[in-house]
Design a protein around this motif. Sequence first.
Motif, mmCIF file in Angstrom:
data_model
loop_
_atom_site.group_PDB
_atom_site.id
_atom_site.type_symbol
_atom_site.label_atom_id
_atom_site.label_comp_id
_atom_site.label_asym_id
_atom_site.label_seq_id
_atom_site.Cartn_x
_atom_site.Cartn_y
_atom_site.Cartn_z
ATOM 1 N N CYS A 425 -2.147 5.299 8.479
ATOM 2 C CA CYS A 425 -3.003 6.780 8.200
ATOM 3 C C CYS A 425 -3.058 6.968 6.367
ATOM 4 O O CYS A 425 -1.659 6.052 6.103
ATOM 5 N N CYS A 426 -3.050 7.875 6.543
ATOM 6 C CA CYS A 426 -3.348 8.367 4.894
ATOM 7 C C CYS A 426 -3.805 9.572 4.425
ATOM 8 O O CYS A 426 -5.182 9.868 5.145
ATOM 9 N N PHE A 427 -2.697 10.085 4.280
ATOM 10 C CA PHE A 427 -3.131 12.448 4.254
ATOM 11 C C PHE A 427 -3.099 12.163 2.807
ATOM 12 O O PHE A 427 -2.893 13.774 2.111
ATOM 13 N N ASN A 428 -3.620 11.260 2.507
ATOM 14 C CA ASN A 428 -4.457 11.107 0.606
ATOM 15 C C ASN A 428 -4.979 12.658 0.886
ATOM 16 O O ASN A 428 -6.364 12.429 1.351
ATOM 17 N N ASN A 429 -5.381 12.811 -1.102
ATOM 18 C CA ASN A 429 -6.448 14.205 -0.858
ATOM 19 C C ASN A 429 -8.017 12.913 -0.527
ATOM 20 O O ASN A 429 -8.001 11.551 -1.453
ATOM 21 N N ASN A 430 -9.137 13.878 -0.478
ATOM 22 C CA ASN A 430 -10.398 12.553 -0.222
ATOM 23 C C ASN A 430 -10.640 12.224 -1.077
ATOM 24 O O ASN A 430 -10.917 10.912 -1.215
ATOM 25 N N TYR A 431 -11.250 12.903 -2.453
ATOM 26 C CA TYR A 431 -11.516 11.887 -4.220
ATOM 27 C C TYR A 431 -10.224 10.509 -4.618
ATOM 28 O O TYR A 431 -11.326 9.981 -4.495
ATOM 29 N N LYS A 432 -9.840 10.729 -3.693
ATOM 30 C CA LYS A 432 -8.485 9.532 -3.645
ATOM 31 C C LYS A 432 -8.713 8.093 -3.135
ATOM 32 O O LYS A 432 -8.563 7.347 -3.282
ATOM 33 N N ILE A 433 -10.018 8.485 -1.752
ATOM 34 C CA ILE A 433 -10.558 7.264 -1.583
ATOM 35 C C ILE A 433 -11.622 6.872 -2.163
ATOM 36 O O ILE A 433 -12.587 7.353 -2.481
ATOM 37 N N THR A 434 -11.992 5.565 -2.469
ATOM 38 C CA THR A 434 -13.048 4.511 -3.450
ATOM 39 C C THR A 434 -13.222 3.940 -2.284
ATOM 40 O O THR A 434 -12.728 3.677 -1.517
ATOM 41 N N PRO A 435 -14.585 3.900 -2.834
ATOM 42 C CA PRO A 435 -15.560 2.509 -1.770
ATOM 43 C C PRO A 435 -14.452 1.230 -1.609
ATOM 44 O O PRO A 435 -14.356 0.614 -0.523
ATOM 45 N N GLU A 436 -14.030 0.511 -2.659
ATOM 46 C CA GLU A 436 -12.972 -0.524 -2.596
ATOM 47 C C GLU A 436 -11.930 -0.001 -1.567
ATOM 48 O O GLU A 436 -11.471 -1.280 -1.119
ATOM 49 N N THR A 437 -10.795 0.550 -1.529
ATOM 50 C CA THR A 437 -9.963 1.414 -0.859
ATOM 51 C C THR A 437 -10.655 0.815 0.111
ATOM 52 O O THR A 437 -10.047 0.652 1.593
ATOM 53 N N PHE A 438 -11.773 1.573 0.664
ATOM 54 C CA PHE A 438 -11.852 2.069 1.976
ATOM 55 C C PHE A 438 -12.337 0.773 2.948
ATOM 56 O O PHE A 438 -12.896 0.687 3.752
ATOM 57 N N ASP A 439 -13.009 -0.015 1.794
ATOM 58 C CA ASP A 439 -13.260 -1.993 2.335
ATOM 59 C C ASP A 439 -12.242 -1.924 3.335
ATOM 60 O O ASP A 439 -12.455 -3.016 4.180
ATOM 61 N N GLY A 440 -10.951 -2.228 2.337
ATOM 62 C CA GLY A 440 -10.060 -3.279 2.798
ATOM 63 C C GLY A 440 -9.557 -2.415 3.789
ATOM 64 O O GLY A 440 -9.309 -2.981 4.690
ATOM 65 N N TRP A 441 -9.343 -0.929 4.222
ATOM 66 C CA TRP A 441 -9.296 0.036 5.001
ATOM 67 C C TRP A 441 -10.011 -0.618 6.234
ATOM 68 O O TRP A 441 -8.843 -0.626 7.900
ATOM 69 N N MET A 442 -11.585 -1.140 6.344
ATOM 70 C CA MET A 442 -12.173 -1.526 6.973
ATOM 71 C C MET A 442 -11.561 -2.439 7.868
ATOM 72 O O MET A 442 -11.801 -3.471 8.710
ATOM 73 N N ARG A 443 -11.771 -3.880 6.884
ATOM 74 C CA ARG A 443 -11.147 -4.727 7.080
ATOM 75 C C ARG A 443 -9.860 -5.208 8.085
ATOM 76 O O ARG A 443 -9.482 -5.905 8.818
ATOM 77 N N ILE A 444 -8.953 -4.226 7.777
ATOM 78 C CA ILE A 444 -7.329 -3.944 8.054
ATOM 79 C C ILE A 444 -8.096 -3.458 9.581
ATOM 80 O O ILE A 444 -7.168 -4.373 10.372
ATOM 81 N N LEU A 445 -8.830 -3.076 9.876
ATOM 82 C CA LEU A 445 -9.283 -2.804 10.982
ATOM 83 C C LEU A 445 -9.712 -3.268 12.217
ATOM 84 O O LEU A 445 -9.104 -3.873 13.210
ATOM 85 N N LYS A 446 -10.848 -4.200 11.561
ATOM 86 C CA LYS A 446 -11.033 -5.722 12.511
ATOM 87 C C LYS A 446 -10.032 -6.243 12.591
ATOM 88 O O LYS A 446 -10.128 -7.396 14.032
ATOM 89 N N ALA A 447 -9.298 -6.754 11.911
ATOM 90 C CA ALA A 447 -8.177 -7.843 12.185
ATOM 91 C C ALA A 447 -7.368 -7.154 13.009
ATOM 92 O O ALA A 447 -6.590 -7.826 13.507
ATOM 93 N N VAL A 448 -6.522 -5.940 13.604
ATOM 94 C CA VAL A 448 -6.233 -5.340 14.595
ATOM 95 C C VAL A 448 -6.865 -4.683 15.310
ATOM 96 O O VAL A 448 -7.567 -3.477 14.699
ATOM 97 N N ASP A 449 -7.036 -5.471 16.332
ATOM 98 C CA ASP A 449 -7.450 -4.135 18.003
ATOM 99 C C ASP A 449 -7.387 -3.116 17.835
ATOM 100 O O ASP A 449 -6.052 -2.980 18.081
ATOM 101 N N GLY A 450 -7.920 -2.423 18.017
ATOM 102 C CA GLY A 450 -7.172 -1.238 19.455
ATOM 103 C C GLY A 450 -6.854 -0.131 18.559
ATOM 104 O O GLY A 450 -5.939 1.005 18.654
ATOM 105 N N SER A 451 -6.410 -0.753 17.228
ATOM 106 C CA SER A 451 -6.485 -0.002 15.329
ATOM 107 C C SER A 451 -7.275 1.598 15.732
ATOM 108 O O SER A 451 -8.074 1.281 15.382
ATOM 109 N N VAL A 452 -6.750 2.774 14.890
ATOM 110 C CA VAL A 452 -7.376 3.571 14.469
ATOM 111 C C VAL A 452 -6.725 4.005 12.856
ATOM 112 O O VAL A 452 -5.888 3.988 12.762
#
Length: 621
Positions: A425-452
């Motif tokens: 989870c991340c409950f930070n304001n949306n403007y703090k989510i950069t494309p680079e941060t989001f890229d990292g999160w998506m790589r994490i989700l890919k590596a952890v099956d069934g995660s959200v």
Amino acid sequence: MLQKVFDALQLNKLDEAELLLKEIIRLDSNNPDALHLMGIVCGMQGRPEDALLLLNQCLEITPDNPLLHFNIAKAFSSLQKDQEAIKHHLKAVELDPSNQDAWLNYGRSLDNLRQREEALACYERALELKPDLMEAWFNKGKICGELKRYEDALCAYITAYQLRPTEPFLLGIIQHYKMLICDWQDLEGLCLKVQQDLRNLEKVVEPFGFQGISRSESDLLLAAKIFVETRFPATKVNSIKSIESGERKIRIAYLCGEFRDQATSVLMTGVYECHDQSHFEVYALDNGWNDGGRLRPRMEKAFKEMIDISSMTDQSVIELIQDLKIDILVNLNGYFGEARQNIFAHHAAPIQVNYLGFPGTLGAEYMDYLIADSLVIPLESRPFYSEKIAYLPNTYQANDSKRMIADQKFSRKELGLPESGFIFCCFNNNYKITPETFDGWMRILKAVDGSVLWLIEDNALAVRNLKAEAFKRGISPDRIIFASRLPLPEHLARHQVADLFLDTLPYNAHTTASDALWAELPVLTCVGNTFPGRVAASLLNAIGLNELITFSQEEYESLAIALANHPQKLQLIKDRLHANRLTKPLFNTPLFTKHLESAYTKMYERYQAHLVPDHISIEAE
């Protein structure tokens, strides 16, 4: 002779115009045109009180002149008397509804009085009359932003930029509003242009929005200096009065627009309550409003006095500060929220402190100290802060150990979460989510099956855009789940359903990190290059969870994946967080307040000894 006056005004020869008008009025004291023009000249010379005397004299002769009412309203507004200005704005548009400038200024006064819907209607009326009125588009953007109509705000700001691309700070505002709705189309090029223009010393970006994208302390200092010199320069007349000598309590005033259920007060309310009243006399100067929330009664009880300054002029507030004999004036806003930076520009108190609301330098010569710690501002970073640093031990961030967590036990189902699988989870304001941060999160989700990934729902456009960005990266949009806003006790309670909080960079979780840790949810961070990017590390250090501090994107992602795939390791961290929550310094409000008071005392003693501000370090008790 009036023609000579017009000629002089055309050449901006105000003194010459004034002499000519004085001669006309000497010969005919009731000449309405001369009185009116003389009032306008006084206004242009920065003498609004004199302008009002002349304009009101003219009003007795020509009460139905719409331009006269327009200029009277402008004079009142320049004196920060928008309530008095309103009736003349209203009369001006009644007498001449086709004057777009009258509608524009009417909207500004309503905006200053926080009558935002009414102000918006005025700006839209002005645009009906003059569709290319840049100021009306700009002000419409501001109001729509305050009403959280971010798409409308962005469209208005873009239109304003097309009409006047040289408007100060407008490009940076557009960049920030794109971040608010997570619209990353052409964002990289826009951020690069903002950075280049800034380094060319252009007025391109406001400091608050810039913190969300900047990884450079030198750039942040430059942005702050340009902004303060443009918007809030130090006044030529210094209002400062010396501190009274002799033994007495140190008088502190916190000036803030957020004495309500808002992040600043969520952190600070316990500190207000813990101040040692035998040594300190503490006031609140409230530039906001009473929201009737949970925190307001606690704050009202904690202060010696809470004074509403929201409708007071700057000069009246300065006089109030001096009448109260305030020694230390604390700026809890900086360039965020319902701020009153001009008060500080007059150096209204002997010692002026920048703290908490704006995590960084204000770039202003009249701010004496910035409260920090050695993690958020390392020694080598001092040159990038115009204030002297008052270093607190443990962490710079205040916390309220009375923060309530609701007893409610949420189920995954009622929160819209899957029955099984790891929940990042991340409950930070949306403007703090950069494309680079989001890229990292998506790589994490890919590596952890069934995660959200569970995020806060701030606006519908951000939801739509983030789901689309997940799809582009090969992640099902269904794995991005959004939480609607809840009252803080219930919000804290739902943290317990998540497994791991993923931080953002270059702007970390601040209050949201403290929320998570208070609710016993581990926070994983990556240390950045700026104050806003090092806050979560400061908090984790103060609660004894340094193993959750990483120093590269690769380390951050690897640790997130490892903790998700090794629940025993994560459980050990959660157990230690549970044990440390009430024993380590982070949530020890009385201890933090003692350290803060020690810093205030050192500032006060230096001033009494006629020493200029200097860096201060407080030892841990």
